[in-house]
Design a protein around this motif. Structure first.
Motif, PDB file in Angstrom:
ATOM      1  N   ILE A   1      -4.225  13.006  -2.808  1.00 31.22           N
ATOM      2  CA  ILE A   1      -4.102  11.781  -2.013  1.00 31.22           C
ATOM      3  C   ILE A   1      -2.728  11.127  -2.144  1.00 31.22           C
ATOM      4  CG2 ILE A   1      -6.570  11.322  -2.033  1.00 31.22           C
ATOM      5  CD1 ILE A   1      -6.106   9.136  -4.086  1.00 31.22           C
ATOM      6  N   VAL A   2      -2.074  11.300  -3.280  1.00 32.65           N
ATOM      7  CA  VAL A   2      -0.790  10.637  -3.479  1.00 32.65           C
ATOM      8  C   VAL A   2       0.377  11.477  -2.980  1.00 32.65           C
ATOM      9  CG1 VAL A   2       0.799   9.796  -5.264  1.00 32.65           C
ATOM     10  CG2 VAL A   2      -1.607   9.227  -5.378  1.00 32.65           C
ATOM     11  N   HIS A   3       0.266  12.778  -3.105  1.00 33.98           N
ATOM     12  CA  HIS A   3       1.427  13.616  -2.797  1.00 33.98           C
ATOM     13  C   HIS A   3       1.304  14.403  -1.491  1.00 33.98           C
ATOM     14  CE1 HIS A   3       5.154  15.617  -3.762  1.00 33.98           C
ATOM     15  NE2 HIS A   3       4.584  16.780  -3.560  1.00 33.98           N
ATOM     16  N   TYR A   4       0.138  14.980  -1.220  1.00 31.11           N
ATOM     17  CA  TYR A   4       0.026  15.892  -0.084  1.00 31.11           C
ATOM     18  C   TYR A   4      -0.555  15.257   1.178  1.00 31.11           C
ATOM     19  CZ  TYR A   4       1.126  19.533  -3.390  1.00 31.11           C
ATOM     20  OH  TYR A   4       1.750  20.299  -4.322  1.00 31.11           O
ATOM     21  N   ASN A   5      -1.604  14.473   1.080  1.00 32.39           N
ATOM     22  CA  ASN A   5      -2.267  13.957   2.274  1.00 32.39           C
ATOM     23  C   ASN A   5      -1.416  12.929   3.000  1.00 32.39           C
ATOM     24  OD1 ASN A   5      -4.540  13.729   4.064  1.00 32.39           O
ATOM     25  ND2 ASN A   5      -4.844  11.719   3.153  1.00 32.39           N
TER      26      ASN A   5
ATOM     27  N   PHE B   1       0.804  -1.217   0.000  1.00 35.08           N
ATOM     28  CA  PHE B   1       0.000   0.000   0.000  1.00 35.08           C
ATOM     29  C   PHE B   1       0.840   1.271   0.000  1.00 35.08           C
ATOM     30  CE2 PHE B   1      -3.102  -3.131   1.067  1.00 35.08           C
ATOM     31  CZ  PHE B   1      -4.228  -2.705   0.390  1.00 35.08           C
ATOM     32  N   PHE B   2       2.117   1.168  -0.369  1.00 38.83           N
ATOM     33  CA  PHE B   2       2.930   2.350  -0.598  1.00 38.83           C
ATOM     34  C   PHE B   2       2.906   2.643  -2.088  1.00 38.83           C
ATOM     35  CE2 PHE B   2       4.478   1.233   3.521  1.00 38.83           C
ATOM     36  CZ  PHE B   2       4.848   2.431   4.089  1.00 38.83           C
ATOM     37  N   GLU B   3       3.018   3.917  -2.402  1.00 34.99           N
ATOM     38  CA  GLU B   3       2.997   4.317  -3.808  1.00 34.99           C
ATOM     39  C   GLU B   3       4.218   3.758  -4.523  1.00 34.99           C
ATOM     40  OE1 GLU B   3       3.592   8.351  -6.468  1.00 34.99           O
ATOM     41  OE2 GLU B   3       3.559   8.467  -4.307  1.00 34.99           O
ATOM     42  N   GLY B   4       3.974   3.127  -5.647  1.00 39.38           N
ATOM     43  CA  GLY B   4       5.067   2.640  -6.475  1.00 39.38           C
ATOM     44  C   GLY B   4       5.289   3.590  -7.640  1.00 39.38           C
ATOM     45  N   LYS B   5       6.282   3.292  -8.423  1.00 41.72           N
ATOM     46  CA  LYS B   5       6.583   4.135  -9.584  1.00 41.72           C
ATOM     47  C   LYS B   5       5.581   3.906 -10.711  1.00 41.72           C
ATOM     48  CE  LYS B   5      10.537   5.800  -8.092  1.00 41.72           C
ATOM     49  NZ  LYS B   5      10.639   7.169  -7.705  1.00 41.72           N
ATOM     50  N   LEU B   6       4.968   2.734 -10.712  1.00 35.37           N
ATOM     51  CA  LEU B   6       4.161   2.339 -11.850  1.00 35.37           C
ATOM     52  C   LEU B   6       2.697   2.752 -11.747  1.00 35.37           C
ATOM     53  CD1 LEU B   6       4.570   0.833 -14.452  1.00 35.37           C
ATOM     54  CD2 LEU B   6       4.097  -1.290 -13.252  1.00 35.37           C
ATOM     55  N   GLY B   7       2.074   2.576 -10.603  1.00 32.19           N
ATOM     56  CA  GLY B   7       0.626   2.723 -10.447  1.00 32.19           C
ATOM     57  C   GLY B   7       0.030   4.057 -10.859  1.00 32.19           C
ATOM     58  N   PRO B   8       0.218   5.106 -10.056  1.00 35.84           N
ATOM     59  CA  PRO B   8      -0.396   6.394 -10.389  1.00 35.84           C
ATOM     60  C   PRO B   8       0.093   6.967 -11.714  1.00 35.84           C
ATOM     61  CG  PRO B   8       0.350   6.386  -8.115  1.00 35.84           C
ATOM     62  CD  PRO B   8       0.872   5.140  -8.754  1.00 35.84           C
ATOM     63  N   SER B   9       1.345   6.764 -12.014  1.00 35.72           N
ATOM     64  CA  SER B   9       1.890   7.293 -13.268  1.00 35.72           C
ATOM     65  C   SER B   9       1.223   6.655 -14.474  1.00 35.72           C
ATOM     66  CB  SER B   9       3.393   7.038 -13.334  1.00 35.72           C
ATOM     67  OG  SER B   9       4.038   7.613 -12.223  1.00 35.72           O
ATOM     68  N   THR B  10       0.935   5.366 -14.371  1.00 33.16           N
ATOM     69  CA  THR B  10       0.286   4.663 -15.480  1.00 33.16           C
ATOM     70  C   THR B  10      -1.105   5.208 -15.731  1.00 33.16           C
ATOM     71  OG1 THR B  10       1.529   2.676 -14.948  1.00 33.16           O
ATOM     72  CG2 THR B  10      -0.422   2.398 -16.302  1.00 33.16           C
TER      73      THR B  10
ATOM     74  N   SER C   1     -13.080  15.942 -14.810  1.00 32.18           N
ATOM     75  CA  SER C   1     -11.732  15.658 -15.323  1.00 32.18           C
ATOM     76  C   SER C   1     -10.684  16.381 -14.496  1.00 32.18           C
ATOM     77  CB  SER C   1     -11.608  16.085 -16.788  1.00 32.18           C
ATOM     78  OG  SER C   1     -12.477  15.356 -17.591  1.00 32.18           O
ATOM     79  N   ILE C   2     -10.906  17.658 -14.261  1.00 32.43           N
ATOM     80  CA  ILE C   2      -9.953  18.436 -13.462  1.00 32.43           C
ATOM     81  C   ILE C   2      -9.959  17.956 -12.016  1.00 32.43           C
ATOM     82  CG2 ILE C   2      -9.459  20.748 -12.565  1.00 32.43           C
ATOM     83  CD1 ILE C   2     -10.549  21.795 -15.296  1.00 32.43           C
ATOM     84  N   PHE C   3     -11.151  17.682 -11.481  1.00 33.34           N
ATOM     85  CA  PHE C   3     -11.253  17.208 -10.101  1.00 33.34           C
ATOM     86  C   PHE C   3     -10.483  15.908  -9.904  1.00 33.34           C
ATOM     87  CE2 PHE C   3     -13.262  14.630  -6.834  1.00 33.34           C
ATOM     88  CZ  PHE C   3     -13.171  15.483  -5.748  1.00 33.34           C
ATOM     89  N   ALA C   4     -10.561  14.996 -10.874  1.00 37.46           N
ATOM     90  CA  ALA C   4      -9.873  13.711 -10.743  1.00 37.46           C
ATOM     91  C   ALA C   4      -8.361  13.902 -10.628  1.00 37.46           C
ATOM     92  CB  ALA C   4     -10.203  12.818 -11.944  1.00 37.46           C
ATOM     93  N   TYR C   5      -7.797  14.782 -11.433  1.00 36.59           N
ATOM     94  CA  TYR C   5      -6.358  15.033 -11.351  1.00 36.59           C
ATOM     95  C   TYR C   5      -5.980  15.702 -10.031  1.00 36.59           C
ATOM     96  CZ  TYR C   5      -5.619  13.715 -16.200  1.00 36.59           C
ATOM     97  OH  TYR C   5      -5.527  13.007 -17.361  1.00 36.59           O
ATOM     98  N   VAL C   6      -6.755  16.662  -9.608  1.00 36.62           N
ATOM     99  CA  VAL C   6      -6.457  17.358  -8.348  1.00 36.62           C
ATOM    100  C   VAL C   6      -6.601  16.390  -7.170  1.00 36.62           C
ATOM    101  CG1 VAL C   6      -7.233  19.202  -6.796  1.00 36.62           C
ATOM    102  CG2 VAL C   6      -7.055  19.631  -9.243  1.00 36.62           C
TER     103      VAL C   6
END
Length: 151
Positions: free
Chosen positions: A84-88, A24-33, A74-79
């Motif tokens: 959740i991935v970077h700030y929270n 459950f830690f962010e990997g290089k592949l998941g969110p970027s994909t 669309s904008i909401f999904a990116y924000v």
């Protein structure tokens, strides 16, 4: 909805695989994909739509409500993903974030349906906030219905 899910299934499954492998830690592949695929799809669709219009012709958006829903979500999904991935919880995907993200999907579907069937049209929204009620649909322009003000 089903088409979007079907076309995004490989990225979603790849991301889930990455999340489970990294405890459950962010990997290089998941969110970027997912973000990369969505951004690519968005840009390719826009490019095809722009290039498919013959020279000298002009096209306008007829359904501004649908356009607004699409643009907002669309904008909401990116924000939301950035939050959740970077700030929270940096580099950690918490269960509540996944649950809330999943719950946004039915909200999107309901919002899209409401816009499509006319529950969220501009005239009704304007009438609601100004305190005026529109004439019934059978009334003609300028004609007042029973207990209603004409638009």
């Amino acid at each position: 909805t089903l088409m979007a899910l079907g076309s995004s299934a490989p990225e979603i499954l790849l991301s889930l695989n990455d999340v489970f492998k990294n405890n459950f830690f962010e990997g290089k592949l998941g969110p970027s994909t997912i973000v990369g695929s969505a951004a690519f799809n968005l840009h390719v669709i826009i490019a095809v739509c722009i290039n498919s219009i013959p020279n000298g012709e002009v096209r306008t958006i007829k359904e501004l409500g649908v356009f607004g829903v699409t643009a907002f979500w669309s904008i909401f999904a990116y924000v939301w993903l950035l939050y959740i991935v970077h700030y929270n919880s940096k580099d950690v995907i918490e269960v509540w974030e996944g649950v809330v993200t999943f719950l946004y999907f039915p909200v999107l579907v309901i919002n899209s349906y409401a816009t499509d069937v006319g529950w969220l049209n501009w005239e009704d929204t304007k009438a609601f906030f100004t305190g005026r009620r529109l004439a019934p649909s059978g009334a003609k322009d300028g004609e007042e219905g029973p207990g209603c003000l004409a638009a």
